[in-house]
Design an enzyme around this catalytic site. Structure first.
Site, PDB file in Angstrom:
ATOM      1  N   ASN A 194      24.353   7.320  -1.238  1.00  0.00           N
ATOM      2  CA  ASN A 194      24.749   6.581  -2.434  1.00  0.00           C
ATOM      3  C   ASN A 194      26.056   7.113  -3.008  1.00  0.00           C
ATOM      4  O   ASN A 194      26.337   6.934  -4.195  1.00  0.00           O
ATOM      5  CB  ASN A 194      23.657   6.666  -3.501  1.00  0.00           C
ATOM      6  CG  ASN A 194      22.483   5.762  -3.182  1.00  0.00           C
ATOM      7  OD1 ASN A 194      22.621   4.771  -2.479  1.00  0.00           O
ATOM      8  ND2 ASN A 194      21.311   6.113  -3.694  1.00  0.00           N
ATOM      9  N   ASP A 229      18.325   8.529  -7.697  1.00  0.00           N
ATOM     10  CA  ASP A 229      18.472   8.248  -6.265  1.00  0.00           C
ATOM     11  C   ASP A 229      19.580   9.133  -5.713  1.00  0.00           C
ATOM     12  O   ASP A 229      20.563   8.660  -5.135  1.00  0.00           O
ATOM     13  CB  ASP A 229      18.782   6.772  -6.046  1.00  0.00           C
ATOM     14  CG  ASP A 229      18.448   6.305  -4.632  1.00  0.00           C
ATOM     15  OD1 ASP A 229      17.993   7.137  -3.824  1.00  0.00           O
ATOM     16  OD2 ASP A 229      18.643   5.112  -4.340  1.00  0.00           O
TER      17      ASP A 229
END
Length: 393
Positions: free
Chosen positions: A259, A254
């Protein structure tokens, strides 16, 4: 909010976060204290002094922020912590299974073998009794996170930053991938990421990754609508796999700036490792490139300027080559594959919304894919030329 930004539908991500999946903070505080007592041992006398279940919890794992104190070596110490908890089946989970211990072990391995900034992970708990699901606990760090809602491409600290600072953040973010992919012998550090019998080459791990995506789609649509567009995309990907995929490396999975935490435009924490895998490095590069394009296209839909000079495909790959010596290959394939993977996730997100009565099922299920037009253009071979001319916006 202007009438233009209303077209973006800021609630689309919230549909993935049904309130029924959250735990009561008071109950969780008591449960955490009891559990800490078991892992810390006699004399620790742990106390959870504050707890917060964020209202904008994740679309996958549950996140709980808490502060705790306990006695260690005769002195009272304070800790700022985060628990990541697997969701219950009643929450219509985003993924078919959650291996929180695997995330814990991957984070440990990355911290031990690279300089990628990883929060310290303290414990992994497989027993669900304490918090209603398996979980792990890590330290809580501070930093600025590029927001998803509303997207960072407009009205955020990042979009309002200087071109120089954005460039610094971009280079540092690509540098995280370069450092991660340089880990030696990732299959030894993270053995559970490779299915038994899989050849440790880029081509073999890519085939395994694509097969897993097909299985994920079949699971996600087992009890609901199917997407002709996603099925067209899966067929295309399976028929156009690159014949040469380079070496297999540890991939974050991801890999996007949303993030990551930043301070002064440098990364301080790299988070969310549930999609970690071993495969071609282009999996991470294309995900970072596409996820920015996803938000950039949202800005275009709203008639806003966005950040067209940020995380451009040619700039990301040039920086990566400078840092690693690796020339990214087959990026038309990999960015389409990234868009397809994201489509399956977003399709599942919207199916969850329907299941929880927060949305109605459209007559054409493909309308549940927010970036439907992007994926269609990629399959038609017209998307990147429209980006180059600016007509994609």
């Amino acid at each position: 909010m202007t009438s233009e930004t209303a077209d973006v539908d800021p609630d689309y991500a919230e549909l993935a976060r049904p309130g029924e999946s959250r735990n009561d903070p008071a109950v969780m505080r008591a449960s955490l204290e009891r559990w800490l007592g078991t892992v810390l041992g006699l004399g620790a006398n742990p106390e959870v002094t504050s707890i917060e279940v964020p209202s904008a919890n994740g679309m996958s794992n549950e996140t709980v922020l808490f502060d705790a104190t306990w006695t260690e070596d005769g002195a009272r110490s304070e800790y700022r912590l985060v628990a990541r908890i697997a969701p219950p089946a009643s929450a219509a989970p985003l993924f078919p299974s959650y291996d929180l211990n695997q995330q814990y072990e991957v984070m440990q391995a990355v911290a031990a073998h690279t300089s990628v900034p990883i929060p310290r992970v303290y414990w992994s708990e497989s027993r669900p009794e304490a918090l209603g699901g398996e979980f792990f606990v890590m330290e809580r760090l501070d930093g600025d996170v590029p927001p998803d809602v509303m997207p960072y491409t407009f009205g955020s600290w990042l979009s309002e930053a200087s071109a120089e600072d954005r460039s610094r953040l971009q280079r540092a973010s690509v540098g995280v991938l370069a450092e991660l992919h340089a880990m030696a012998h990732p299959q030894q550090a993270c053995p559970n990421l490779v299915a038994e019998g899989t050849e440790l080459t880029g081509a073999a791990t890519l085939r395994a990754h694509v097969a897993a995506q097909r299985r994920y789609y079949e699971w996600a649509t087992a009890d609901g609508p199917r997407s002709p567009l996603i099925e067209r995309g899966l067929d295309w990907v399976e028929s156009n796999l690159p014949t040469e995929a380079g070496p297999a490396v540890l991939c974050w999975g991801d890999a996007r700036i949303g993030n990551m935490m930043f301070r002064d435009f440098e990364p301080t924490a790299v988070l969310d490792w549930e999609m970690a895998t071993i495969g071609p490095r282009e999996l991470d590069l294309s995900w970072m490139i596409f996820l920015h394009r996803f938000f950039e296209d949202l800005a275009g839909m709203a008639g806003l300027p966005g950040m067209p000079d940020f995380l451009r495909r040619e700039d990301v790959t040039a920086t990566y080559m400078e840092l690693t010596g690796h020339r990214a290959a087959d990026l038309d394939f990999y960015t389409l594959y990234a868009a397809l993977r994201h489509a399956v996730i977003m399709f599942r997100v919207q199916c969850r919304a329907v299941a929880f009565g927060q949305a109605e099922l459209p007559a054409n299920p493909d309308e549940m894919i927010l970036h439907r037009a992007t994926l269609e253009a990629m399959l038609d071979g017209t998307y990147w030329s429209s980006v180059a001319t600016g007509s994609a916006r």
